[in-house]
Design a protein around this motif. Sequence first.
Motif, PDB file in Angstrom:
ATOM      1  N   ALA A   1     -16.892 -47.340  19.248  1.00 24.93           N
ATOM      2  CA  ALA A   1     -16.288 -46.013  19.360  1.00 24.93           C
ATOM      3  C   ALA A   1     -17.250 -44.971  19.919  1.00 24.93           C
ATOM      4  O   ALA A   1     -16.850 -44.095  20.681  1.00 24.93           O
ATOM      5  CB  ALA A   1     -15.763 -45.574  17.992  1.00 24.93           C
ATOM      6  N   LEU A   2     -18.526 -45.045  19.555  1.00 31.72           N
ATOM      7  CA  LEU A   2     -19.477 -44.033  20.026  1.00 31.72           C
ATOM      8  C   LEU A   2     -19.697 -44.146  21.533  1.00 31.72           C
ATOM      9  O   LEU A   2     -19.886 -43.138  22.210  1.00 31.72           O
ATOM     10  CB  LEU A   2     -20.794 -44.137  19.269  1.00 31.72           C
ATOM     11  N   TRP A   3     -19.639 -45.357  22.064  1.00 28.23           N
ATOM     12  CA  TRP A   3     -19.756 -45.531  23.519  1.00 28.23           C
ATOM     13  C   TRP A   3     -18.532 -44.950  24.227  1.00 28.23           C
ATOM     14  O   TRP A   3     -18.652 -44.354  25.301  1.00 28.23           O
ATOM     15  CB  TRP A   3     -19.948 -47.003  23.875  1.00 28.23           C
ATOM     16  N   THR A   4     -17.375 -45.118  23.636  1.00 28.67           N
ATOM     17  CA  THR A   4     -16.166 -44.523  24.210  1.00 28.67           C
ATOM     18  C   THR A   4     -16.266 -43.005  24.161  1.00 28.67           C
ATOM     19  O   THR A   4     -15.928 -42.317  25.128  1.00 28.67           O
ATOM     20  CB  THR A   4     -14.913 -45.020  23.456  1.00 28.67           C
ATOM     21  N   LEU A   5     -16.762 -42.477  23.046  1.00 25.31           N
ATOM     22  CA  LEU A   5     -16.968 -41.033  22.935  1.00 25.31           C
ATOM     23  C   LEU A   5     -17.957 -40.553  23.993  1.00 25.31           C
ATOM     24  O   LEU A   5     -17.744 -39.512  24.620  1.00 25.31           O
ATOM     25  CB  LEU A   5     -17.457 -40.660  21.537  1.00 25.31           C
TER      26      LEU A   5
ATOM     27  N   TYR B   1     -10.952 -39.167  25.021  1.00 19.41           N
ATOM     28  CA  TYR B   1     -11.267 -40.253  24.099  1.00 19.41           C
ATOM     29  C   TYR B   1     -10.024 -41.095  23.819  1.00 19.41           C
ATOM     30  O   TYR B   1     -10.083 -42.325  23.860  1.00 19.41           O
ATOM     31  CB  TYR B   1     -11.850 -39.717  22.785  1.00 19.41           C
ATOM     32  N   ALA B   2      -8.905 -40.446  23.550  1.00 23.48           N
ATOM     33  CA  ALA B   2      -7.673 -41.175  23.249  1.00 23.48           C
ATOM     34  C   ALA B   2      -7.267 -42.069  24.420  1.00 23.48           C
ATOM     35  O   ALA B   2      -6.855 -43.223  24.221  1.00 23.48           O
ATOM     36  CB  ALA B   2      -6.548 -40.198  22.920  1.00 23.48           C
ATOM     37  N   GLU B   3      -7.419 -41.571  25.614  1.00 18.67           N
ATOM     38  CA  GLU B   3      -7.085 -42.359  26.800  1.00 18.67           C
ATOM     39  C   GLU B   3      -8.024 -43.555  26.944  1.00 18.67           C
ATOM     40  O   GLU B   3      -7.592 -44.669  27.190  1.00 18.67           O
ATOM     41  CB  GLU B   3      -7.164 -41.486  28.045  1.00 18.67           C
ATOM     42  N   ALA B   4      -9.308 -43.326  26.764  1.00 22.92           N
ATOM     43  CA  ALA B   4     -10.294 -44.398  26.911  1.00 22.92           C
ATOM     44  C   ALA B   4     -10.225 -45.404  25.774  1.00 22.92           C
ATOM     45  O   ALA B   4     -10.467 -46.589  25.969  1.00 22.92           O
ATOM     46  CB  ALA B   4     -11.698 -43.807  27.007  1.00 22.92           C
ATOM     47  N   ALA B   5      -9.895 -44.952  24.580  1.00 20.69           N
ATOM     48  CA  ALA B   5      -9.869 -45.831  23.410  1.00 20.69           C
ATOM     49  C   ALA B   5      -8.727 -46.828  23.454  1.00 20.69           C
ATOM     50  O   ALA B   5      -8.750 -47.821  22.744  1.00 20.69           O
ATOM     51  CB  ALA B   5      -9.793 -45.007  22.131  1.00 20.69           C
ATOM     52  N   THR B   6      -7.732 -46.620  24.292  1.00 15.16           N
ATOM     53  CA  THR B   6      -6.630 -47.566  24.385  1.00 15.16           C
ATOM     54  C   THR B   6      -7.022 -48.798  25.194  1.00 15.16           C
ATOM     55  O   THR B   6      -6.375 -49.818  25.116  1.00 15.16           O
ATOM     56  CB  THR B   6      -5.389 -46.920  25.032  1.00 15.16           C
ATOM     57  N   GLU B   7      -8.109 -48.685  25.963  1.00 17.38           N
ATOM     58  CA  GLU B   7      -8.597 -49.819  26.726  1.00 17.38           C
ATOM     59  C   GLU B   7      -9.413 -50.724  25.818  1.00 17.38           C
ATOM     60  O   GLU B   7      -9.830 -50.330  24.737  1.00 17.38           O
ATOM     61  CB  GLU B   7      -9.469 -49.318  27.882  1.00 17.38           C
ATOM     62  N   GLU B   8      -9.655 -51.964  26.257  1.00 15.06           N
ATOM     63  CA  GLU B   8     -10.494 -52.883  25.489  1.00 15.06           C
ATOM     64  C   GLU B   8     -11.892 -52.290  25.375  1.00 15.06           C
ATOM     65  O   GLU B   8     -12.536 -51.976  26.366  1.00 15.06           O
ATOM     66  CB  GLU B   8     -10.561 -54.241  26.192  1.00 15.06           C
ATOM     67  N   ASP B   9     -12.342 -52.101  24.153  1.00 11.44           N
ATOM     68  CA  ASP B   9     -13.634 -51.476  23.912  1.00 11.44           C
ATOM     69  C   ASP B   9     -14.531 -52.436  23.155  1.00 11.44           C
ATOM     70  O   ASP B   9     -14.408 -52.595  21.948  1.00 11.44           O
ATOM     71  CB  ASP B   9     -13.442 -50.183  23.122  1.00 11.44           C
ATOM     72  N   GLU B  10     -15.439 -53.087  23.882  1.00 10.67           N
ATOM     73  CA  GLU B  10     -16.310 -54.070  23.254  1.00 10.67           C
ATOM     74  C   GLU B  10     -17.584 -53.466  22.700  1.00 10.67           C
ATOM     75  O   GLU B  10     -18.286 -54.110  21.945  1.00 10.67           O
ATOM     76  CB  GLU B  10     -16.639 -55.176  24.248  1.00 10.67           C
ATOM     77  N   GLU B  11     -17.931 -52.260  23.086  1.00 14.83           N
ATOM     78  CA  GLU B  11     -19.203 -51.701  22.654  1.00 14.83           C
ATOM     79  C   GLU B  11     -19.083 -50.783  21.447  1.00 14.83           C
ATOM     80  O   GLU B  11     -20.061 -50.526  20.779  1.00 14.83           O
ATOM     81  CB  GLU B  11     -19.868 -50.959  23.810  1.00 14.83           C
TER      82      GLU B  11
ATOM     83  N   ILE C   1     -16.254 -34.783  17.472  1.00 13.60           N
ATOM     84  CA  ILE C   1     -15.784 -33.949  18.583  1.00 13.60           C
ATOM     85  C   ILE C   1     -15.707 -32.495  18.147  1.00 13.60           C
ATOM     86  O   ILE C   1     -16.101 -31.596  18.887  1.00 13.60           O
ATOM     87  CB  ILE C   1     -14.426 -34.453  19.120  1.00 13.60           C
ATOM     88  N   ALA C   2     -15.239 -32.268  16.941  1.00 11.64           N
ATOM     89  CA  ALA C   2     -15.100 -30.895  16.449  1.00 11.64           C
ATOM     90  C   ALA C   2     -16.435 -30.165  16.371  1.00 11.64           C
ATOM     91  O   ALA C   2     -16.488 -28.959  16.606  1.00 11.64           O
ATOM     92  CB  ALA C   2     -14.425 -30.889  15.074  1.00 11.64           C
ATOM     93  N   VAL C   3     -17.525 -30.886  16.077  1.00 13.14           N
ATOM     94  CA  VAL C   3     -18.818 -30.205  15.940  1.00 13.14           C
ATOM     95  C   VAL C   3     -19.674 -30.244  17.205  1.00 13.14           C
ATOM     96  O   VAL C   3     -20.591 -29.441  17.331  1.00 13.14           O
ATOM     97  CB  VAL C   3     -19.631 -30.719  14.727  1.00 13.14           C
ATOM     98  N   ILE C   4     -19.382 -31.131  18.144  1.00 15.13           N
ATOM     99  CA  ILE C   4     -20.216 -31.204  19.350  1.00 15.13           C
ATOM    100  C   ILE C   4     -19.654 -30.422  20.529  1.00 15.13           C
ATOM    101  O   ILE C   4     -20.385 -30.146  21.478  1.00 15.13           O
ATOM    102  CB  ILE C   4     -20.500 -32.660  19.780  1.00 15.13           C
TER     103      ILE C   4
END
Length: 167
Positions: free
Chosen positions: A51-55, A39-49, A22-25
């Motif tokens: 971290a990069l998909w959440t990003l 990202y923090a909000e989305a990462a609290t949900e069940e993430d089956e795919e 995030i800092a470089v993009i």
Amino acid sequence: MSSSTATQQDSPAIPAAIERLIAVIAAQPALAQAHRSAYAEAATEEDEEGALWTLKEAIDWQSGFFVDWKDSESFVQCLQQLAQGWGASLSFGVEDALDEDFLDEHDVPELMQRAHAELAAQGLTLWNWDTEGDCYAGWITRSDSAATVQQCSELLGVEIREGSEPF
């Protein structure tokens, strides 16, 4: 969810890698903060795919692109918008990159290679990551961020390449 994905998600290195990406993009600090929050909000949900998909969801069309393999128009529009955020211009080597004939003659990988070369001349690097599907995704960074992107790629277990080598 695969065991490798579960291991990745459980690793404390994953949030650090996402933070570094995030800092470089993000072209501006305020945008980086907005991405961190999203990202923090989305990462609290069940993430089956992973971290990069959440990003991807947190940065889409603000600091990153995600387009279908045949959607050259959206690719051009998004990349031009992202380049502007970095204070760069992106013409894809033509007067009107959104001209229907031009778009019909060039697919996303060809356009990615053109954009990569044009951005490199302006001190920026276009990146793409392996979506393992028929879509293209990535972002722009300053050229001096290459080592950070590659380190994050390794930590996240996802192949990330410069736009000169589309997937």
